[in-house]
Design a protein around this motif. Sequence first.
Motif, PDB file in Angstrom:
ATOM      1  N   THR A  21     -38.541  49.759  -2.572  1.00  0.00           N
ATOM      2  CA  THR A  21     -39.645  50.489  -3.197  1.00  0.00           C
ATOM      3  C   THR A  21     -40.588  49.527  -3.910  1.00  0.00           C
ATOM      4  OG1 THR A  21     -38.183  52.389  -3.508  1.00  0.00           O
ATOM      5  CG2 THR A  21     -40.206  52.328  -4.817  1.00  0.00           C
ATOM      6  N   LEU A  22     -40.026  48.535  -4.625  1.00  0.00           N
ATOM      7  CA  LEU A  22     -40.859  47.551  -5.332  1.00  0.00           C
ATOM      8  C   LEU A  22     -41.711  46.776  -4.348  1.00  0.00           C
ATOM      9  CD1 LEU A  22     -41.543  45.930  -7.960  1.00  0.00           C
ATOM     10  CD2 LEU A  22     -39.650  44.401  -7.321  1.00  0.00           C
ATOM     11  N   ARG A  23     -41.109  46.292  -3.262  1.00  0.00           N
ATOM     12  CA  ARG A  23     -41.877  45.506  -2.295  1.00  0.00           C
ATOM     13  C   ARG A  23     -42.942  46.377  -1.601  1.00  0.00           C
ATOM     14  NH1 ARG A  23     -39.954  40.518  -1.418  1.00  0.00           N
ATOM     15  NH2 ARG A  23     -37.851  40.030  -2.178  1.00  0.00           N
ATOM     16  N   GLN A  24     -42.632  47.654  -1.426  1.00  0.00           N
ATOM     17  CA  GLN A  24     -43.620  48.564  -0.842  1.00  0.00           C
ATOM     18  C   GLN A  24     -44.838  48.701  -1.747  1.00  0.00           C
ATOM     19  OE1 GLN A  24     -42.792  52.874  -0.658  1.00  0.00           O
ATOM     20  NE2 GLN A  24     -42.915  52.645   1.585  1.00  0.00           N
ATOM     21  N   LEU A  25     -44.583  48.867  -3.059  1.00  0.00           N
ATOM     22  CA  LEU A  25     -45.686  48.990  -4.003  1.00  0.00           C
ATOM     23  C   LEU A  25     -46.454  47.674  -4.101  1.00  0.00           C
ATOM     24  CD1 LEU A  25     -47.293  50.579  -6.106  1.00  0.00           C
ATOM     25  CD2 LEU A  25     -45.537  49.961  -7.802  1.00  0.00           C
ATOM     26  N   ALA A  26     -45.724  46.534  -4.096  1.00  0.00           N
ATOM     27  CA  ALA A  26     -46.385  45.240  -4.175  1.00  0.00           C
ATOM     28  C   ALA A  26     -47.260  45.003  -2.954  1.00  0.00           C
ATOM     29  CB  ALA A  26     -45.343  44.132  -4.303  1.00  0.00           C
ATOM     30  N   ALA A  27     -46.782  45.438  -1.796  1.00  0.00           N
ATOM     31  CA  ALA A  27     -47.587  45.267  -0.579  1.00  0.00           C
ATOM     32  C   ALA A  27     -48.862  46.096  -0.655  1.00  0.00           C
ATOM     33  CB  ALA A  27     -46.759  45.669   0.640  1.00  0.00           C
ATOM     34  N   GLN A  28     -48.785  47.302  -1.215  1.00  0.00           N
ATOM     35  CA  GLN A  28     -49.973  48.141  -1.381  1.00  0.00           C
ATOM     36  C   GLN A  28     -50.947  47.486  -2.346  1.00  0.00           C
ATOM     37  OE1 GLN A  28     -50.721  51.089   0.259  1.00  0.00           O
ATOM     38  NE2 GLN A  28     -48.928  50.518   1.516  1.00  0.00           N
ATOM     39  N   SER A  42     -52.562  55.574  -2.965  1.00  0.00           N
ATOM     40  CA  SER A  42     -52.408  55.585  -1.514  1.00  0.00           C
ATOM     41  C   SER A  42     -51.438  56.689  -1.089  1.00  0.00           C
ATOM     42  CB  SER A  42     -51.902  54.229  -1.025  1.00  0.00           C
ATOM     43  OG  SER A  42     -50.571  54.008  -1.499  1.00  0.00           O
ATOM     44  N   ALA A  43     -51.650  57.155   0.130  1.00  0.00           N
ATOM     45  CA  ALA A  43     -50.794  58.230   0.655  1.00  0.00           C
ATOM     46  C   ALA A  43     -49.345  57.768   0.781  1.00  0.00           C
ATOM     47  CB  ALA A  43     -51.336  58.694   2.002  1.00  0.00           C
ATOM     48  N   LEU A  44     -49.170  56.495   1.141  1.00  0.00           N
ATOM     49  CA  LEU A  44     -47.802  55.983   1.295  1.00  0.00           C
ATOM     50  C   LEU A  44     -47.053  56.012  -0.031  1.00  0.00           C
ATOM     51  CD1 LEU A  44     -45.654  54.703   3.082  1.00  0.00           C
ATOM     52  CD2 LEU A  44     -46.670  52.448   2.572  1.00  0.00           C
ATOM     53  N   THR A  72     -43.907  58.306  -1.293  1.00  0.00           N
ATOM     54  CA  THR A  72     -42.691  57.710  -1.862  1.00  0.00           C
ATOM     55  C   THR A  72     -42.297  58.415  -3.152  1.00  0.00           C
ATOM     56  OG1 THR A  72     -43.222  55.566  -0.892  1.00  0.00           O
ATOM     57  CG2 THR A  72     -41.683  55.570  -2.753  1.00  0.00           C
ATOM     58  N   LEU A  73     -43.327  58.762  -3.963  1.00  0.00           N
ATOM     59  CA  LEU A  73     -43.018  59.464  -5.210  1.00  0.00           C
ATOM     60  C   LEU A  73     -42.503  60.871  -4.948  1.00  0.00           C
ATOM     61  CD1 LEU A  73     -46.051  58.385  -7.445  1.00  0.00           C
ATOM     62  CD2 LEU A  73     -43.712  57.492  -7.465  1.00  0.00           C
ATOM     63  N   GLN A  74     -43.010  61.508  -3.891  1.00  0.00           N
ATOM     64  CA  GLN A  74     -42.542  62.853  -3.586  1.00  0.00           C
ATOM     65  C   GLN A  74     -41.154  62.842  -2.949  1.00  0.00           C
ATOM     66  OE1 GLN A  74     -45.542  64.631  -1.151  1.00  0.00           O
ATOM     67  NE2 GLN A  74     -47.122  64.629  -2.780  1.00  0.00           N
ATOM     68  N   ASN A  75     -40.854  61.821  -2.186  1.00  0.00           N
ATOM     69  CA  ASN A  75     -39.531  61.687  -1.560  1.00  0.00           C
ATOM     70  C   ASN A  75     -38.922  60.338  -1.977  1.00  0.00           C
ATOM     71  OD1 ASN A  75     -39.654  64.132   0.250  1.00  0.00           O
ATOM     72  ND2 ASN A  75     -41.446  63.004   1.012  1.00  0.00           N
TER      73      ASN A  75
END
Length: 498
Positions: free
Chosen positions: A68-75, A87-89, A93-96
């Motif tokens: 999750t951290l790397r996903q947010l960092a990539a965004q 972002s939708a991604l 992630t916050l919803q699921n």
Amino acid sequence: MPETPAADNPPRREGGQGRRRHARSLFGEILDWMLAPMLLLWPLSIGITYLVAQAIAAKPYDAALEHTLRQLAAQVQTQGAQGAVRSALWQQTLQNPPAGGIVGYQVRGASGTLLAGAAGLPLPALLPPSHASAALAVVWRDGEIGGHAVRLAAAWTWPPEAPGQARAGPVLVQVAQSMDARTRLARDIVQGVILPQFVVVPIFILLVWFGLGQGIAPLNELQARIRRRRADDISPIDEREAPEEIAPLVESINSLFARLQQSLLTQKRFVADAAHQIKTPLAGLRMQAELAQRETDPEELRASLRQIGCSVERTTRLVNQLLALTRAENQGDVARAVFEPLDLRQPAAEAMQELAMLALDKKLELEFDSPPQPLRVRGHALLLQELIKNLLHNAITYTPPGGSVTLRLRGVAGEGPHPAAVLLEVDDSGPGIPEAERALVFEPFYRVLDNGSEGSGLGLAIVREIARQHDADVTLSEPPSAGHGSRGLRVQVRFRRA
């Protein structure tokens, strides 16, 4: 721990204080030594299991949190802080959320300015990277948010470059996850491991109890066999029927039985020999007393009384020698335990002094030849004095009036395999002992015929027994001075020098 019959003994009293103490239980002690370590290590194993369970439970949740951290960092790297969180991604992630959920996230500038997310997340002690090509390093730590324990993952990243503007500085991205899920998983792992042990451990204890009871069953059988014995049965225990571990104990008991049997045989032999040997002199005393009662002449009466006195003296000597022989045979091991170095001249001198009057009464020449220096041997003073007294008494008894008796002590140096020794020699000018009978005179009650004297036949038997206990050798020979119609006898006892 409970005790089995094999280990039970009647309580005994301790030195005069009236306190009773139960005997130690072999079953209980073995059980204690087997179970005590297990019961002590069990709580430790529970603690170690809990730590291992926490580590196991943390891995999947940490992996999900890092993803999750790397996903947010990539965004953030492609869309900037605000674009990343909108972002939708990220919204998906916050919803699921991943396993363990997300309780907060945060994006801060290099100066600590909050760019997006919650402001309550604590800052890590993590320096920003010096250039954009630096690898994304994740820092893990535990913390609290609103009084709840959380797990935080943090990393620095670089936002995208704006056209025509200088590249912005790095930003800090943090994601927090509640510890509740991983704590529940660790607890479930511990319960899954520990709860069965509450069933297994009691079963294990019962199996150990039963197995130990079966293991010491041969002790119970051995005890039962010994209890079933008659009071007079001291035959050896069959060592093949005993476990190998108690074979030394059974061997010691058999050794005790053997010594006890030897002691009983010695007592029986003493009673039989005493009854046989005392019966004859007592019958003679009775006859002499009856004759004395019929005498009317005072001189004859006095002669009869003198004869009775001599008979009483011989009987007393016989009884004393029987007692001395039995005492010497029974005290072998006991006497050895108290052997000590002593000067052989002292018991020899005491024996000479005690029998000097007997030699004077027979008009014998009694001589004591001893060097001035000590002659030390290891032994028991009273037994050695008894040995010398019997040698001297025999020599005085069998030497005719006007003869001589010599007690000689001398030391000899060691030669080859023979160690240094002390020689005790008694020479007399009596009739001697034929060479064919010299091996027989050491047997109790054996007497040489036609030697002109009466004796009990016990003196040399006592000498041999005491010498054996002192590891000494006894030899009979003719003295060098024998001749002039008298063969004589030399008795030599060779002691190891102390």
